[in-house]
Design a protein around this motif. Structure first.
Motif, PDB file in Angstrom:
ATOM      1  N   ILE A  75      -9.210 -12.219  15.525  1.00 22.64           N
ATOM      2  CA  ILE A  75      -9.334 -13.240  16.624  1.00 22.64           C
ATOM      3  C   ILE A  75      -8.339 -12.934  17.790  1.00 22.64           C
ATOM      4  O   ILE A  75      -8.949 -12.908  18.863  1.00 22.64           O
ATOM      5  CB  ILE A  75      -8.916 -14.487  16.155  1.00 22.64           C
ATOM      6  CG1 ILE A  75      -9.917 -14.970  14.951  1.00 22.64           C
ATOM      7  CG2 ILE A  75      -8.939 -15.627  17.343  1.00 22.64           C
ATOM      8  CD1 ILE A  75     -10.477 -16.456  14.981  1.00 22.64           C
ATOM      9  N   THR A  76      -7.145 -12.384  17.511  1.00 18.51           N
ATOM     10  CA  THR A  76      -6.259 -12.167  18.365  1.00 18.51           C
ATOM     11  C   THR A  76      -6.731 -10.893  19.294  1.00 18.51           C
ATOM     12  O   THR A  76      -6.880 -10.833  20.438  1.00 18.51           O
ATOM     13  CB  THR A  76      -4.876 -11.516  17.800  1.00 18.51           C
ATOM     14  OG1 THR A  76      -4.419 -12.553  17.044  1.00 18.51           O
ATOM     15  CG2 THR A  76      -3.913 -11.131  18.909  1.00 18.51           C
ATOM     16  N   VAL A  82      -6.766 -21.317  19.621  1.00 14.45           N
ATOM     17  CA  VAL A  82      -7.421 -20.975  18.324  1.00 14.45           C
ATOM     18  C   VAL A  82      -6.850 -22.156  17.397  1.00 14.45           C
ATOM     19  O   VAL A  82      -5.670 -22.349  17.423  1.00 14.45           O
ATOM     20  CB  VAL A  82      -6.780 -19.873  17.860  1.00 14.45           C
ATOM     21  CG1 VAL A  82      -7.138 -19.335  16.602  1.00 14.45           C
ATOM     22  CG2 VAL A  82      -7.070 -18.765  18.969  1.00 14.45           C
ATOM     23  N   ILE A 119      -9.908 -11.792  21.511  1.00 12.23           N
ATOM     24  CA  ILE A 119      -9.125 -12.578  22.771  1.00 12.23           C
ATOM     25  C   ILE A 119      -8.428 -11.593  23.749  1.00 12.23           C
ATOM     26  O   ILE A 119      -8.668 -11.629  24.972  1.00 12.23           O
ATOM     27  CB  ILE A 119      -8.311 -13.881  22.378  1.00 12.23           C
ATOM     28  CG1 ILE A 119      -8.712 -14.688  21.620  1.00 12.23           C
ATOM     29  CG2 ILE A 119      -7.419 -14.293  23.739  1.00 12.23           C
ATOM     30  CD1 ILE A 119      -7.924 -16.089  21.011  1.00 12.23           C
ATOM     31  N   ALA A 135     -11.999 -20.813  11.785  1.00 12.52           N
ATOM     32  CA  ALA A 135     -11.294 -20.963  12.933  1.00 12.52           C
ATOM     33  C   ALA A 135     -12.148 -21.547  14.020  1.00 12.52           C
ATOM     34  O   ALA A 135     -13.331 -21.114  14.052  1.00 12.52           O
ATOM     35  CB  ALA A 135     -10.571 -19.606  13.421  1.00 12.52           C
ATOM     36  N   THR A 183     -20.558 -16.221  14.765  1.00 10.59           N
ATOM     37  CA  THR A 183     -20.017 -17.221  15.858  1.00 10.59           C
ATOM     38  C   THR A 183     -20.918 -18.187  16.195  1.00 10.59           C
ATOM     39  O   THR A 183     -22.222 -17.768  15.816  1.00 10.59           O
ATOM     40  CB  THR A 183     -19.655 -16.431  16.933  1.00 10.59           C
ATOM     41  OG1 THR A 183     -20.654 -15.498  17.351  1.00 10.59           O
ATOM     42  CG2 THR A 183     -18.226 -15.752  16.827  1.00 10.59           C
ATOM     43  N   THR A 205      -6.807 -23.616  13.648  1.00  7.50           N
ATOM     44  CA  THR A 205      -6.889 -23.426  12.313  1.00  7.50           C
ATOM     45  C   THR A 205      -6.440 -24.536  11.399  1.00  7.50           C
ATOM     46  O   THR A 205      -6.825 -24.817  10.255  1.00  7.50           O
ATOM     47  CB  THR A 205      -6.349 -22.113  11.800  1.00  7.50           C
ATOM     48  OG1 THR A 205      -5.125 -22.292  12.252  1.00  7.50           O
ATOM     49  CG2 THR A 205      -6.926 -20.774  12.584  1.00  7.50           C
ATOM     50  N   PRO A 220      -6.710 -13.292  10.914  1.00  3.73           N
ATOM     51  CA  PRO A 220      -6.415 -13.956  12.191  1.00  3.73           C
ATOM     52  C   PRO A 220      -6.175 -12.781  13.168  1.00  3.73           C
ATOM     53  O   PRO A 220      -6.408 -13.047  14.503  1.00  3.73           O
ATOM     54  CB  PRO A 220      -5.115 -14.584  11.836  1.00  3.73           C
ATOM     55  CG  PRO A 220      -4.410 -14.107  10.683  1.00  3.73           C
ATOM     56  CD  PRO A 220      -5.761 -13.712   9.800  1.00  3.73           C
ATOM     57  N   ILE A 237     -12.402 -21.597  18.077  1.00  2.00           N
ATOM     58  CA  ILE A 237     -11.837 -21.025  19.388  1.00  2.00           C
ATOM     59  C   ILE A 237     -12.128 -21.955  20.760  1.00  2.00           C
ATOM     60  O   ILE A 237     -13.580 -21.750  20.541  1.00  2.00           O
ATOM     61  CB  ILE A 237     -12.220 -19.548  19.745  1.00  2.00           C
ATOM     62  CG1 ILE A 237     -11.711 -18.578  18.774  1.00  2.00           C
ATOM     63  CG2 ILE A 237     -11.460 -19.172  21.135  1.00  2.00           C
ATOM     64  CD1 ILE A 237     -12.177 -17.061  18.869  1.00  2.00           C
TER      65      ILE A 237
END
Ligand code: IYR
Length: 217
Positions: free
Chosen positions: A49-50, A72, A53, A123, A164, A74, A46, A125
């Motif tokens: 992803i942080t 986000v 972003i 996940a 993605t 999940t 994860p 987004i």
């Protein structure tokens, strides 16, 4: 409002002779990005992803308003609700709303109203445009700003080895409700993130040759 104080422009110390190699290397990496529609449910870190972003949120924006929000998702239950609502819209789209011309344009890609990736990907987004609200100022060039931020997001996720898909169920108002967002936030795009399924295939597309997209004057 008064003018902000200024600071020296930051210099990202790349020796001029290293510039071309770095640009070539980045372009080669980005050329290997493909939109994937079949995701493995393998977990992802994860923190990637942080960081993606974090990168997206450095994008330039109209009047520096930064009119974006990244939700986000999940939780399997929320993902499942998003799938149900998206497939409902997509059934309408493929059976009624889309023009023949549009359906013909999509035919080579083989898309349809089934969206299992909304549950399979570990996940999602959901990117929102943030419009004027009680505490949010009026933004400018919202689509341009959020579009650039999404570009940074996709590039970072690709650099980190994640696949993605830029999914735009239409209309996508239901996303604001399922994500618990206020009325001044409008869904911009929904991005499943994960690893491709072991047997995932993508259409054998080509990119336009450079002389077609690059004009020298
Ligand atoms: N939103 C639909 C249709 C769709 C539209 C375009 I333009 C695409 O490039 C792909 C799909 C769907 O997600 O199937």
């Amino acid at each position: 409002m008064t003018k902000l104080p200024t600071i020296a422009a930051p210099r990202f110390h790349i020796a001029p002779e290293d510039g071309l190699g770095r640009a070539e290397s980045f372009a080669r990496t980005m050329a290997t990005r493909r939109t994937v529609r079949d995701f493995s449910s393998d977990p992802i870190d994860p923190r990637i992803i942080t960081e993606a972003i974090r990168a997206a949120a450095t994008a330039p924006s109209g009047a520096n308003v930064q009119p974006w929000r990244f939700v986000v998702v999940t939780d399997p239950e929320v993902k499942s609700r998003i799938r149900v609502a998206a497939e409902e819209e997509e059934r309408e789209f493929y059976s009624r709303r889309a023009s023949d011309e549009w359906l013909q344009a999509l035919a080579p890609l083989g898309t349809d109203d089934q969206k299992p990736f909304l549950e399979d990907a570990p996940a999602l987004i959901v990117v929102f445009e943030v419009h004027k609200g009680e505490t949010e100022p009026r933004p400018y060039y919202v689509k341009e700003s959020v579009g650039i931020a999404v570009g940074f997001l996709l590039a970072t996720l690709h650099q980190a080895g994640l696949a993605t898909l830029t999914h735009t169920p239409s209309p996508m108002r239901f996303l604001a409700e399922l994500c618990g967002r206020p009325a001044n936030e409008r869904p911009f795009v929904l991005i499943p993130v994960g690893y491709p399924a072991a047997d995932a295939e993508v259409p054998d597309i080509t990119r336009k040759p450079l002389p077609e997209v690059l004009v020298q004057r």
